[in-house]
Enzyme design. Structure first.
Site, PDB file in Angstrom:
ATOM      1  N   ASP A  97     -70.883  88.632  33.943  1.00  9.31           N
ATOM      2  CA  ASP A  97     -71.088  89.822  33.128  1.00  9.31           C
ATOM      3  C   ASP A  97     -69.798  90.610  32.936  1.00  9.31           C
ATOM      4  OD1 ASP A  97     -72.837  91.491  31.617  1.00  9.31           O
ATOM      5  OD2 ASP A  97     -72.821  92.931  33.246  1.00  9.31           O
TER       6      ASP A  97
ATOM      7  N   LYS B  55     -78.846  95.693  38.309  1.00  9.42           N
ATOM      8  CA  LYS B  55     -78.802  94.802  37.133  1.00  9.42           C
ATOM      9  C   LYS B  55     -80.160  94.168  36.874  1.00  9.42           C
ATOM     10  CE  LYS B  55     -74.361  94.637  35.826  1.00  9.42           C
ATOM     11  NZ  LYS B  55     -73.796  94.674  34.481  1.00  9.42           N
TER      12      LYS B  55
ATOM     13  N   ASN C 269     -65.436 101.819  34.512  1.00  9.15           N
ATOM     14  CA  ASN C 269     -66.522 102.485  35.235  1.00  9.15           C
ATOM     15  C   ASN C 269     -66.114 102.725  36.684  1.00  9.15           C
ATOM     16  OD1 ASN C 269     -68.554 102.567  33.183  1.00  9.15           O
ATOM     17  ND2 ASN C 269     -68.841 100.376  33.424  1.00  9.15           N
TER      18      ASN C 269
ATOM     19  N   GLU D  67     -71.400  88.710  39.458  1.00  8.74           N
ATOM     20  CA  GLU D  67     -71.215  90.142  39.241  1.00  8.74           C
ATOM     21  C   GLU D  67     -70.201  90.723  40.221  1.00  8.74           C
ATOM     22  OE1 GLU D  67     -71.788  93.215  36.859  1.00  8.74           O
ATOM     23  OE2 GLU D  67     -73.092  91.464  36.679  1.00  8.74           O
TER      24      GLU D  67
END
Length: 617
Positions: free
Chosen positions: A331, A236, A473, A308
């Site tokens: 995020d 990231k 994902n 995260e």
């Protein structure tokens, strides 16, 4: 003129250098610093360059053709210089630089400029057939030559983004213990409880602007990877620099290791984390509280902390608990929501109608699903001036037990309750699609192959242009593939995914699937927060980021079926997002960097880190 006596950094460094008998070097350093800043006072903490970080060495005040000095503690030269990733240029060192910095004999005689180095490396990377090999090669480059790494990533972003981030980073995290070479961030475990502030001070950089932190419990759609989740913060922050222009030295990846419930890792002899079950409850909360307090104490009020890949139960609680006292951003909840909303706003130009005309059905009611749903409702409420409770009625969610309805309300987790509407219970997604008849179907379940042929055909039966977003994902967890969406809808679907898919040809027409990648949003959002000196993140900033991204999609893109702009323009896109976010921070009275720049887009671009090599004295 810069005074050593007035500047604490130079004073402490002078003591260190004089203690080592390096008077001449320090005199040169003071002279160099004076020259580089043209007499400006480095005590002024508002003097910022390259992403809003105080430029202690004058490096970013210089133009690219001005000479700079490669400082570490003293002047880096010779063997040390070649092993300093921030200043190493490999074969790009000029003849004069090789003489001045004792590099003769340490390098082959050939000279190779940065462009040729980039060409050679891309050629080498393309020889690898296994994505993980490319990932390892890129990480090695980052540890060897920082500027070349970012030059490579910026210039080849569409090709390399899947290498340094999703989907390859998922496999990298799974095998992190085996490919681990050297630490790229801070590891804070239960062993450091009571000493977290001391641990933060072990990191060599002091002017940190962005921290990405994970506890590794929910890495992408792969589950609990414990300490090996470090690949996510590292990836990231690479994108914060490459796509958002933040200086690498201002970025700090952190993994908080409270153990893992992954038995396979606990039994893996190469596992690099604590070998114990996850700490929970008060023990976990106390460690996080100490961490948040220490970060603020060490780096100040304006450091951005990005949460995260925390599990749902912790993610919502941490965001709720610290959003009023820290500059925090999740995020998975907020970044995903913002990028998906941008895609929806773009898709409306192809579908027709307004946001309020749409009916949404989500498969998945965790961080991503509820976060996206809430931001859609906020935007709908903003557009229609209706209460947000009315807007929520247009949005339905399906979790592992079926459609979320009022009769289930007592047993629901708190973040699901706003989405419990009046309806008969429904167990399967297909039945929910047939009953609700959504215009837009969103997949955030983390479970692959759940948008079946029957589901897609049902969407196409009552929508001329069904909008289907398979957002989970990595690629293996995507609810359906691009080819499946286009084929089963007979080429009528407007499709986007979380991980990249190749273009699809159907009936002689080529469809280019959109990628709802958070990398569109968080680098620009972070840059906007930093250049404005924002002290808090608000929903209005996320809406501004979504609208700014959607505005970057042109008619030319729509003609190709794209609902997101190409990543090749990502730095321009990030600058526009940063400007809108910064403007909203100023409007809300949350910006501390004054006065407000007249042209925020130009200001954002001027603050971006450049990976071009610099010339050394």
């Amino acid at each position: 003129m810069l005074s050593v006596k007035r500047h604490p950094f130079l004073l402490s460094l002078q003591k260190l250098l004089l203690g080592r008998g390096e008077r001449r070097v320090f005199a040169l350093m003071e002279s160099t610093t004076n020259t580089m800043v043209n007499g400006s006072d480095l005590d002024n903490n508002n003097a910022a360059g390259g992403g809003g970080v105080v430029d202690v060495y004058g490096e970013d005040f210089a133009t690219e053709d001005q000479l700079i000095t490669p400082w570490t503690v003293s002047v880096a030269s010779g063997y040390t210089l070649l092993r300093d990733p921030r200043h190493n240029k490999g074969l790009a060192f000029t003849e004069n630089e090789r003489d001045a910095h004792y590099l003769r004999g340490l390098l082959p005689p050939a000279l190779m400029n940065q462009e040729l180095q980039e060409k050679r490396l891309m050629h080498n990377l393309r020889q690898y057939k296994v994505p993980l090999q490319r990932y390892v090669a890129m990480m090695d480059l980052q540890e060897r030559n920082e500027r070349l790494f970012y030059k490579l990533l910026i210039d080849n972003v569409e090709e390399l983004l899947p290498v340094v981030y999703t989907p390859t980073v998922g496999e990298a995290c799974q095998k992190y213990g085996s490919i681990f070479r050297r630490p790229q961030g801070l590891y804070i475990s239960l062993k450091e409880k009571g000493k977290i502030l001391e641990v933060l001070k072990n990191w060599p950089e002091r002017n940190i602007q962005v921290i990405v932190v994970t506890d590794g419990e929910r890495i992408l759609g792969l589950g609990d990877l414990g300490c090996q989740g470090m690949g996510i913060p590292v990836g990231k922050l690479s994108l914060y620099t490459a796509l958002g222009g933040l200086r690498p030295s201002a970025c700090l990846p952190i993994t908080i290791d409270v153990g893992t419930n992954n038995e396979q890792l606990l039994n893996d002899e190469f596992y690099i984390g604590l070998r114990q079950k996850r700490a929970t409850g008060q023990e976990y909360a106390e460690l996080l509280q100490e961490f948040m307090t220490a970060v603020k104490q060490n780096y100040g009020e304006k450091v951005l902390i990005q949460f995260e890949d925390f599990a749902n139960h912790n993610a919502f609680e941490l965001l709720s608990k610290y959003s009023s006292s820290h500059l925090v951003f999740n995020d998975d909840i907020q970044g995903t929501a913002s990028v998906v909303l941008a895609g929806i706003l773009s898709a409306l130009k192809l579908v027709g109608g307004t946001l309020a005309d749409q009916t949404f059905l989500f498969l998945g009611a965790g961080e991503a699903g509820t976060g996206i749903a809430e931001l859609i409702a906020l935007e709908m409420s903003k557009q229609t001036k209706a209460p947000i409770e009315e807007a929520r009625k247009k949005i339905w969610l399906v979790d592992s037990k079926g459609l979320i309805v009022s009769s289930r309300k007592e047993s629901l987790q708190h973040f699901k309750k706003p989405w419990a509407h009046e309806h008969a219970p429904i167990k399967s997604l297909l039945d929910a699609v047939k009953a609700i008849k959504p215009t837009m179907l969103m997949g955030t379940s983390g479970v692959g192959k759940t948008f079946t042929k029957e589901v897609v055909e049902a969407m196409a039966s009552f929508n001329e242009k069904p909008v289907i977003f398979a957002l989970s994902n990595p690629t293996s967890q995507s609810e359906c593939t691009a080819e499946e969406a286009y084929t089963w809808s007979k080429g009528r679907a407007i499709f986007a995914s979380g991980s990249p898919f190749d273009p699809v040809e159907y009936n002689g027409k080529v469809f280019v699937p959109g990628q709802g990648n958070n990398a569109y949003i968080f680098p620009g959002l972070g840059l906007g927060l930093i250049i404005s000196g924002a002290i808090r993140v608000r929903d209005e900033m996320l809406l501004a980021a979504s609208e700014a991204l959607a505005a970057q999609v042109t008619q030319e893109h729509f003609d190709k079926g794209l609902i997101y702009p190409p990543f090749t323009n990502i730095r321009k896109i990030s600058a526009h997002i940063a400007a809108k976010v910064a403007a909203k921070a100023y409007d809300l009275g949350l910006a501390s960097r004054l006065p407000r720049p007249k042209d925020l887009v130009s200001y954002a671009e001027s603050c971006m880190y450049s990976p071009m090599y610099r010339s050394y004295r």
